[in-house]
Structures are given as C-alpha cells and as structure tokens.
Design a protein around this motif. Structure first.
Motif, short mmCIF file in Angstrom:
data_model
loop_
_atom_site.label_atom_id
_atom_site.label_comp_id
_atom_site.label_asym_id
_atom_site.label_seq_id
_atom_site.Cartn_x
_atom_site.Cartn_y
_atom_site.Cartn_z
N TYR A 87 0.82 -1.21 0.00
CA TYR A 87 0.00 0.00 0.00
C TYR A 87 0.86 1.26 0.00
O TYR A 87 0.46 2.28 -0.56
N GLN A 88 2.02 1.17 0.60
CA GLN A 88 2.92 2.31 0.56
C GLN A 88 3.45 2.49 -0.86
O GLN A 88 3.50 3.61 -1.38
N ALA A 89 3.79 1.38 -1.52
CA ALA A 89 4.31 1.46 -2.89
C ALA A 89 3.23 1.95 -3.87
O ALA A 89 3.51 2.77 -4.74
N MET A 90 2.01 1.44 -3.72
CA MET A 90 0.95 1.79 -4.68
C MET A 90 0.36 3.17 -4.42
O MET A 90 0.11 3.92 -5.36
N PHE A 91 0.10 3.49 -3.16
CA PHE A 91 -0.69 4.68 -2.85
C PHE A 91 0.00 5.69 -1.95
O PHE A 91 -0.58 6.72 -1.61
N GLY A 92 1.24 5.37 -1.50
CA GLY A 92 1.94 6.28 -0.60
C GLY A 92 1.36 6.29 0.80
O GLY A 92 1.55 7.26 1.55
N ILE A 93 0.67 5.23 1.18
CA ILE A 93 0.05 5.14 2.50
C ILE A 93 1.10 4.69 3.51
O ILE A 93 1.74 3.66 3.33
N GLU A 94 1.25 5.48 4.56
CA GLU A 94 2.17 5.11 5.63
C GLU A 94 1.58 3.95 6.43
O GLU A 94 0.36 3.84 6.56
N PRO A 95 2.43 3.08 6.96
CA PRO A 95 1.93 1.92 7.72
C PRO A 95 0.93 2.28 8.81
O PRO A 95 -0.06 1.57 9.01
N ALA A 96 1.13 3.39 9.49
CA ALA A 96 0.21 3.80 10.55
C ALA A 96 -1.18 4.15 10.03
O ALA A 96 -2.16 4.13 10.78
N GLU A 97 -1.28 4.46 8.74
CA GLU A 97 -2.56 4.84 8.13
C GLU A 97 -3.26 3.66 7.44
O GLU A 97 -4.38 3.79 6.97
N LEU A 98 -2.57 2.53 7.36
CA LEU A 98 -3.08 1.40 6.58
C LEU A 98 -4.43 0.90 7.08
O LEU A 98 -5.33 0.64 6.27
N ASN A 99 -4.62 0.75 8.37
CA ASN A 99 -5.86 0.22 8.90
C ASN A 99 -7.07 1.01 8.41
O ASN A 99 -8.00 0.45 7.83
N ASP A 100 -7.06 2.31 8.62
CA ASP A 100 -8.20 3.15 8.23
C ASP A 100 -8.36 3.18 6.71
O ASP A 100 -9.48 3.13 6.20
N PHE A 101 -7.25 3.24 5.99
CA PHE A 101 -7.31 3.27 4.53
C PHE A 101 -7.90 1.96 4.00
O PHE A 101 -8.75 1.96 3.11
N ALA A 102 -7.46 0.83 4.55
CA ALA A 102 -7.96 -0.48 4.11
C ALA A 102 -9.45 -0.62 4.40
O ALA A 102 -10.20 -1.14 3.57
N ILE A 103 -9.89 -0.16 5.56
CA ILE A 103 -11.32 -0.20 5.89
C ILE A 103 -12.11 0.60 4.87
O ILE A 103 -13.12 0.13 4.33
N ASP A 104 -11.65 1.82 4.58
CA ASP A 104 -12.35 2.67 3.62
C ASP A 104 -12.38 2.04 2.23
O ASP A 104 -13.42 2.04 1.56
N CYS A 105 -11.24 1.50 1.79
CA CYS A 105 -11.16 0.88 0.47
C CYS A 105 -12.09 -0.33 0.37
O CYS A 105 -12.82 -0.48 -0.62
N CYS A 106 -12.05 -1.19 1.38
CA CYS A 106 -12.88 -2.38 1.35
C CYS A 106 -14.35 -2.02 1.36
O CYS A 106 -15.14 -2.59 0.60
N LEU A 107 -14.73 -1.09 2.21
CA LEU A 107 -16.13 -0.71 2.29
C LEU A 107 -16.61 -0.11 0.96
O LEU A 107 -17.68 -0.45 0.47
N GLU A 108 -15.79 0.73 0.36
CA GLU A 108 -16.14 1.31 -0.94
C GLU A 108 -16.28 0.22 -2.01
O GLU A 108 -17.23 0.24 -2.81
N GLN A 109 -15.36 -0.74 -2.02
CA GLN A 109 -15.42 -1.82 -3.00
C GLN A 109 -16.64 -2.72 -2.76
O GLN A 109 -17.35 -3.08 -3.70
N ILE A 110 -16.87 -3.08 -1.52
CA ILE A 110 -18.02 -3.94 -1.18
C ILE A 110 -19.32 -3.25 -1.58
O ILE A 110 -20.20 -3.87 -2.20
N GLU A 111 -19.44 -1.97 -1.25
CA GLU A 111 -20.66 -1.24 -1.60
C GLU A 111 -20.80 -1.10 -3.11
O GLU A 111 -21.91 -1.18 -3.64
N GLY A 112 -19.68 -0.93 -3.82
CA GLY A 112 -19.73 -0.82 -5.28
C GLY A 112 -20.14 -2.13 -5.95
O GLY A 112 -20.84 -2.13 -6.96
N VAL A 113 -19.72 -3.24 -5.39
CA VAL A 113 -20.01 -4.55 -5.97
C VAL A 113 -21.37 -5.09 -5.53
O VAL A 113 -22.16 -5.56 -6.34
N TYR A 114 -21.64 -5.00 -4.23
CA TYR A 114 -22.84 -5.63 -3.67
C TYR A 114 -23.92 -4.65 -3.22
O TYR A 114 -25.06 -5.06 -3.01
N GLY A 115 -23.58 -3.38 -3.03
CA GLY A 115 -24.54 -2.38 -2.56
C GLY A 115 -24.30 -2.00 -1.11
O GLY A 115 -23.76 -2.78 -0.33
#
Length: 118
Positions: A73-101
């Motif tokens: 995630y740091q390589a792809m998006f410049g996300i620092e390790p300390a920010e990964l948890n919140d970023f991953a939650i946001d990404c997953c939720l956005e993807q889940i909502e986009g795919v399933y609603g």
C-alpha cells in the motif's frame, strides 16, 4: 476502534474490472499491470475467484497487489503503515458497496466484523 480484517465469503476485492480502476497504470508498473489485466475475466471478476465458494483459488500465492500489507500500500498509494488500517477499511467498504450495494449483507457484515457497527 475499528480494525481491518478480510471477511470470508465476500470476494468484492476480486472484482477487478479495469473500467472501475482507470488509474491502474499510475500505481502498477508495466509488468504488474500486465499481470493484473491477465487475471481479469470477461465478466470483470478475477479468473481465480470461485463465485460459488466466494473465495480466491490462489489465496496463498496471490500477487502482492492483492494483499493488504503495509509495503504494498505504501508502494501503490503512498500510504504510511500507521494509516493502513483506516485506509484499508475505507477501500474495502467502498469496494463492497460498489459490488454488492451499501445495504448488502456483505457491507453490513464487514462493518460489524471490523467494528464499525456495534
């Protein structure tokens, strides 16, 4: 505090349709982009996704860009390790909502399991 985790029987991240990710070439090098595109089936889902079991068929051997790990995630998006948890939650939720609603069982289950819902 909410803590990211992958939930079983979801697979939203396996919906790889490049039309949903027009900036792939900005965070994947040419070889990884070619690999990514080779994984996409005609229906936009990863060729390794089992839609019945809703699982990755190559989970232990999946590419680095399919893993939620600080280095990737740091390589792809410049996300620092300390920010990964919140970023991953946001990404997953956005993807889940986009795919399933946004009111799907998958979205509600994800929110409950990561601690967004009590």
């Amino acid at each position: 505090m909410a803590t990211w985790q992958c939930i079983e029987n979801c697979g939203a991240c396996c919906h790889l349709d490049p039309r949903d990710r027009p900036d792939l070439d900005q965070y994947l090098d040419p070889d990884d982009l070619q690999l990514y595109l080779s994984l996409v089936g005609e229906d936009g889902w990863c060729r390794n996704f089992d839609p019945v079991a809703r699982r990755c068929g190559i989970y232990d051997d999946r590419p680095w860009f399919c893993r939620v790990e600080a280095q990737g995630y740091q390589a792809m998006f410049g996300i620092e390790p300390a920010e990964l948890n919140d970023f991953a939650i946001d990404c997953c939720l956005e993807q889940i909502e986009g795919v399933y609603g946004d009111r799907s069982l998958e979205a509600l289950r994800f929110q409950r399991e990561v601690g967004l819902l009590t």
